[in-house]
Enzyme design. Structure first.
Site, PDB file in Angstrom:
ATOM      1  CB  CYS A   1      41.990  50.136  26.168  1.00 16.98           C
ATOM      2  SG  CYS A   1      41.671  50.257  24.403  1.00 16.98           S
TER       3      CYS A   1
ATOM      4  CB  CYS B   1      43.736  57.321  22.761  1.00 18.24           C
ATOM      5  SG  CYS B   1      44.802  55.922  22.328  1.00 18.24           S
TER       6      CYS B   1
HETATM    7  N1  DGL Z   1      45.109  52.665  24.017  1.00 16.19           N
HETATM    8  C1  DGL Z   1      43.849  52.498  23.396  1.00 16.19           C
HETATM    9  C2  DGL Z   1      42.836  53.554  23.818  1.00 16.19           C
HETATM   10  O1  DGL Z   1      42.915  54.089  24.905  1.00 16.19           O
HETATM   11  C3  DGL Z   1      43.748  52.219  21.915  1.00 16.19           C
HETATM   12  C4  DGL Z   1      44.902  52.129  21.035  1.00 16.19           C
HETATM   13  C5  DGL Z   1      44.675  51.191  19.832  1.00 16.19           C
HETATM   14  O2  DGL Z   1      44.146  51.655  18.807  1.00 16.19           O
HETATM   15  O3  DGL Z   1      44.993  50.024  19.983  1.00 16.19           O
HETATM   16  O4  DGL Z   1      41.896  53.829  23.101  1.00 16.19           O
END
Ligand code: DGL
Length: 293
Positions: A78, A189
């Site tokens: 993430c 993301c």
């Molecule tokens: N999947 C996450 C990222 O790579 C964030 C998504 C969320 O806002 O929860 O930043």
């Protein structure tokens, strides 16, 4: 057997998990690996949270994960969490922790026009650590930053089989069309990787005909591979849920989604049937699911 934890706020990190699984299978076919996927849909979405809150609940959730599973490597799949929480996690826990940050380095090295676009959560595009990354690896590129939480929701909805409306995505990434020189787009993301097909289709209308969309999955997988090679593991294999793997997992902790097909993937998520079934089906039903409380 080694155990790798992969952590995200939702389904985004599955894009990393799947590339990592294939990568390890291809490069280290004899290495036994067990994966634990943690989908923190208790605190989803991360992109709209304050940094202090993120630090507090991510550290707490990782602690819970480590109470249940003895991990050899943890991947924070993430960008939003990695760009703020990594130093805290590395301070608190001894195991190797791999973060996922926007692929600024490869993107800026590749761009011929030196015009690049980063699409990430609003939190990621405003982080000081992003500026540091750009200072180090920006290669003199002009970087357009687009922050979106709607795209995170669209990716989650797509995962739940809702139809995806390209025009909504196009609206979100519209600023890219104001710069005809952009030739490289970074998906900063992990959720957005699930929308790569749609984004690439929309970008085919962009004036730059050689536009490329990149993300961090390959880089993270290569980093994990280096770490796996350094970990000295006992030669014997073991059953998924036995103490010899050093884990405190008991069968009762689990919702066994499909016992016949379980294949060394454990999923740790909120107790709602929908999430469990969906995640499992996206992992070819090869997993066990346990509950995040
Ligand atoms: N999947 C996450 C990222 O790579 C964030 C998504 C969320 O806002 O929860 O930043």
């Amino acid at each position: 057997m080694i155990t790798i934890g992969v952590y995200d706020s939702g389904i985004g990190g599955i894009s990393i998990l799947n590339v990592l699984r294939e990568y390890v299978l291809e490069k280290l076919p004899d290495q036994q690996v067990r994966y634990v996927y943690l989908c923190d849909n208790l605190h989803y979405p991360y992109g709209t949270k304050r940094s202090e809150d993120l630090v507090s609940f991510v550290c707490e959730t990782v602690r819970k994960m480590l109470d249940l599973y003895k991990l050899d490597i943890l991947v924070i799949a993430c960008n939003t969490a990695s760009t703020v929480v990594l130093p805290y996690l590395r301070n608190m826990f001894k195991l190797p922790i791999v973060g996922v940050v926007p692929a600024i380095k490869p993107a800026c090295a590749r761009s011929k026009t030196k015009h690049v676009c980063l699409i990430a959560t609003q939190a990621t595009i405003t982080r000081a650590s992003l500026e540091e990354l750009i200072q180090l690896y920006g290669n003199g590129c002009q970087i357009l930053r687009i922050g979106s939480s709607l795209l995170v929701d669209i990716a989650e909805r797509k995962f739940r089989s809702y139809p995806v409306d390209d025009s909504l995505i196009e609206q979100e990434i519209k600023p890219i069309f104001s710069d005809p020189l952009i030739d490289t787009v970074i998906l900063g993301c992990t959720h957005f990787v699930h929308l790569k097909g749609e984004i690439t289709r929309i970008l085919s209308k962009h004036p730059c005909k050689d536009i490329r969309v990149i993300d961090s999955s390959e880089g993270v997988s290569a980093h994990c591979l280096d770490l796996i090679k350094k970990i000295v593991v006992p030669k014997h294999s073991c059953d998924n849920s036995k103490d010899e793997c050093g884990s405190s997992i008991k069968e009762s902790d689990f919702y066994i989604y499909n016992q016949d097909h379980k294949d060394n993937i454990f999923v740790f998520t909120k107790k709602d049937d929908m999430s469990m079934k969906l995640i499992s089906s996206h992992l070819d039903n090869k997993c066990c699911v346990s509950f995040l409380k």
